[in-house]
Write an enzyme that holds these catalytic residues in place. Sequence first.
Site, PDB file in Angstrom:
ATOM      1  N   ASP A  14       0.684 -42.556  66.001  1.00  0.00           N
ATOM      2  CA  ASP A  14       1.522 -41.785  65.227  1.00  0.00           C
ATOM      3  C   ASP A  14       2.411 -42.734  64.413  1.00  0.00           C
ATOM      4  O   ASP A  14       2.893 -43.799  65.018  1.00  0.00           O
ATOM      5  CB  ASP A  14       2.405 -40.824  66.078  1.00  0.00           C
ATOM      6  CG  ASP A  14       2.917 -39.713  65.340  1.00  0.00           C
ATOM      7  OD1 ASP A  14       3.643 -39.713  64.269  1.00  0.00           O
ATOM      8  OD2 ASP A  14       2.067 -38.672  65.621  1.00  0.00           O
ATOM      9  N   SER A  64       4.141 -35.816  60.700  1.00  0.00           N
ATOM     10  CA  SER A  64       3.174 -35.282  61.857  1.00  0.00           C
ATOM     11  C   SER A  64       2.681 -33.878  62.213  1.00  0.00           C
ATOM     12  O   SER A  64       1.477 -33.900  62.020  1.00  0.00           O
ATOM     13  CB  SER A  64       3.852 -35.648  63.485  1.00  0.00           C
ATOM     14  OG  SER A  64       4.409 -36.894  63.367  1.00  0.00           O
ATOM     15  N   ARG A 155      17.118 -38.972  58.652  1.00  0.00           N
ATOM     16  CA  ARG A 155      15.896 -39.407  59.349  1.00  0.00           C
ATOM     17  C   ARG A 155      14.830 -39.303  58.569  1.00  0.00           C
ATOM     18  O   ARG A 155      13.784 -40.410  58.513  1.00  0.00           O
ATOM     19  CB  ARG A 155      15.784 -38.650  60.732  1.00  0.00           C
ATOM     20  CG  ARG A 155      14.800 -38.856  61.584  1.00  0.00           C
ATOM     21  CD  ARG A 155      14.831 -38.147  62.710  1.00  0.00           C
ATOM     22  NE  ARG A 155      13.531 -38.361  63.707  1.00  0.00           N
ATOM     23  CZ  ARG A 155      13.794 -38.868  64.867  1.00  0.00           C
ATOM     24  NH1 ARG A 155      14.985 -39.246  65.431  1.00  0.00           N
ATOM     25  NH2 ARG A 155      12.516 -38.878  65.694  1.00  0.00           N
ATOM     26  N   ARG A 193      14.688 -31.336  70.115  1.00  0.00           N
ATOM     27  CA  ARG A 193      13.117 -30.733  70.814  1.00  0.00           C
ATOM     28  C   ARG A 193      13.023 -31.129  72.149  1.00  0.00           C
ATOM     29  O   ARG A 193      11.696 -30.784  72.408  1.00  0.00           O
ATOM     30  CB  ARG A 193      12.193 -30.686  69.656  1.00  0.00           C
ATOM     31  CG  ARG A 193      11.694 -32.476  69.760  1.00  0.00           C
ATOM     32  CD  ARG A 193      10.399 -32.356  68.862  1.00  0.00           C
ATOM     33  NE  ARG A 193      10.148 -33.910  68.731  1.00  0.00           N
ATOM     34  CZ  ARG A 193       9.570 -34.287  67.640  1.00  0.00           C
ATOM     35  NH1 ARG A 193       9.163 -33.595  66.648  1.00  0.00           N
ATOM     36  NH2 ARG A 193       9.203 -35.745  67.610  1.00  0.00           N
ATOM     37  N   ARG A 263       9.480 -25.846  59.336  1.00  0.00           N
ATOM     38  CA  ARG A 263       8.657 -26.425  60.426  1.00  0.00           C
ATOM     39  C   ARG A 263       9.422 -26.157  61.729  1.00  0.00           C
ATOM     40  O   ARG A 263      10.394 -25.997  61.987  1.00  0.00           O
ATOM     41  CB  ARG A 263       8.841 -28.192  60.154  1.00  0.00           C
ATOM     42  CG  ARG A 263       7.989 -28.710  61.520  1.00  0.00           C
ATOM     43  CD  ARG A 263       7.643 -30.261  61.139  1.00  0.00           C
ATOM     44  NE  ARG A 263       8.152 -31.080  62.306  1.00  0.00           N
ATOM     45  CZ  ARG A 263       7.640 -32.269  62.400  1.00  0.00           C
ATOM     46  NH1 ARG A 263       7.139 -33.071  61.299  1.00  0.00           N
ATOM     47  NH2 ARG A 263       7.803 -32.889  63.543  1.00  0.00           N
ATOM     48  N   ASP A 265       8.777 -27.226  65.270  1.00  0.00           N
ATOM     49  CA  ASP A 265       8.995 -27.618  66.562  1.00  0.00           C
ATOM     50  C   ASP A 265      10.789 -28.110  66.879  1.00  0.00           C
ATOM     51  O   ASP A 265      10.988 -27.800  68.034  1.00  0.00           O
ATOM     52  CB  ASP A 265       8.087 -29.102  66.659  1.00  0.00           C
ATOM     53  CG  ASP A 265       8.410 -30.132  65.618  1.00  0.00           C
ATOM     54  OD1 ASP A 265       8.884 -29.625  64.372  1.00  0.00           O
ATOM     55  OD2 ASP A 265       8.243 -31.365  65.930  1.00  0.00           O
ATOM     56  N   ARG A 266      11.240 -28.414  65.624  1.00  0.00           N
ATOM     57  CA  ARG A 266      12.621 -28.597  65.897  1.00  0.00           C
ATOM     58  C   ARG A 266      13.497 -27.459  65.475  1.00  0.00           C
ATOM     59  O   ARG A 266      14.995 -27.617  65.541  1.00  0.00           O
ATOM     60  CB  ARG A 266      13.177 -29.997  65.065  1.00  0.00           C
ATOM     61  CG  ARG A 266      12.721 -31.176  65.809  1.00  0.00           C
ATOM     62  CD  ARG A 266      13.327 -32.567  64.776  1.00  0.00           C
ATOM     63  NE  ARG A 266      12.794 -33.808  65.554  1.00  0.00           N
ATOM     64  CZ  ARG A 266      13.153 -34.316  66.676  1.00  0.00           C
ATOM     65  NH1 ARG A 266      14.167 -33.809  67.155  1.00  0.00           N
ATOM     66  NH2 ARG A 266      12.481 -35.430  66.972  1.00  0.00           N
TER      67      ARG A 266
END
Length: 514
Positions: A14, A64, A155, A193, A263, A265-266
């Site tokens: 990654d 990702s 970020r 997360r 998105r 995941d978070r």
Amino acid sequence: MSVSKKPMVLVILDGYGYREDSQDNAIFNAKTPVMDALWAQRPHTLIDASGLEVGLPDRQMGNSEVGHVNLGAGRIVYQDLTRLDVEIKERTFFSNPTLTGAVDKAVSAGKAVHIMGLLSAGGVHSHEDHILAMVEMAAERGAEKIYLHAFLDGRDTPPRSAKSSLQTFEDKFAELGKGRVASIIGRYYAMDRDNRWDRVEQAYDLMTMAKGEFQFDTAVAGLEAAYARDENDEFVKATVIRAEGQADAAMEDGDALIFMNFRADRAREITRAFVNADFDGFARKKVVNLNFIMLTEYAADIKVPCAYPPASLANTLGEWMAKHDKTQLRISETEKYAHVTFFFNGGVEEPFKGEDRILINSPKVATYDLQPEMSSAELTEKLVAAITSGKYDTIICNYPNGDMVGHTGVMEAAVKAVETLDHCVEQVAKAVESVGGQLLITADHGNAEQMRDPSTGQAHTAHTNLPVPLIYVGEKSLKAVEGGKLSDIAPTMLTLMGMEIPKEMTGKPLFIVE
């Protein structure tokens, strides 16, 4: 006795992009004898992992989630960002029934429309243009109380870049003559997360009760004070924005709350804090009965209306393997586990028949520059055991280090992370060759190869739009094809395994037998 399987292994490093300039390049500056030797001696090529080649806007950096969806789907998958950009441009967004319904219901009941999300031009979890469109829609449909709860990025964008975004929204609200920025907080708190509920709680209290550590008249003033406290965008502490005489923006029963992150995941943890009756991450001081809308589906078990439900992907690599009675393993650390499972499977949470999963806990440190090796030793040990077990036809593994340590912007730590990965790759390649298997090494996007922004001189904590390596390790004599992209990986794997490629996969094999 069953015959030992010779696995087709895909290792995703990654955040491991390819850049020839050595300046601020953690990958170039790390000692990587193993990857250097593989690149020199094995069939290899560079592939695209950003922009239009992965269904993102032109030149948009990869990420990702997008990377793994494309890797598993074997076709270019148009991402939520691109889909929403088109919807807004064509104005179909402004008649989305889920969004308009929530606004209209709040307006007719005299309630507030709260909009929360990552205020960023990064385009990874959200885009500020979408949030701006949502504010405009609420105003056009008669909402008087429009409250924006801004999560700050730093970020996927430079560490101190939120000022212009906040100014844009303060100007927009002034132009509309209604609505305001009601709170600001860094994504470190609002978008955790990793079950660090103490962080999420601060964001939850800020929005539900309009209570924070700090209060300022304007969002820009709040941000400047955070900078004076040495907090970059990502880490801005809970700040209430409310001038003298302005109404409190605390949430009330019947208010609409629209979460503009696309998105998943978070977005899950903070969403569950708002909507789950049995939520137990922390004791909620205030529970509000809101009309909560998620922009996209954050998880199948989050039962609230969704403005843009997922388009299902037929015959991803995982599904195709299952249909052909093949066994598969998905393995990673906490930070990227969702990527090798949910995202790689095209947004399907449930494992396919014959699909095993191994989750290695990521270390509990504040930031990963403090432990750049992360949990790679345990991950490698489990991966090598799986390779040599003879149990799996295919194994998908993600090493998070290049990305997670790259995000910290700390060069020395990123170099250490890359050197750790080199040692891991050595063990994996040896294991694969010892059982006569095949190995593809690639990445989902770049990050660690660019640790400083040459234009600003600030740490470069975001992803890049650079190509990523693809290396083949195995017994076949192959020649690499140029001009590949992430969605060519699944067809490449199927070809190497001697399997048919499903018609839905439009990617092309990137190695041809010599």
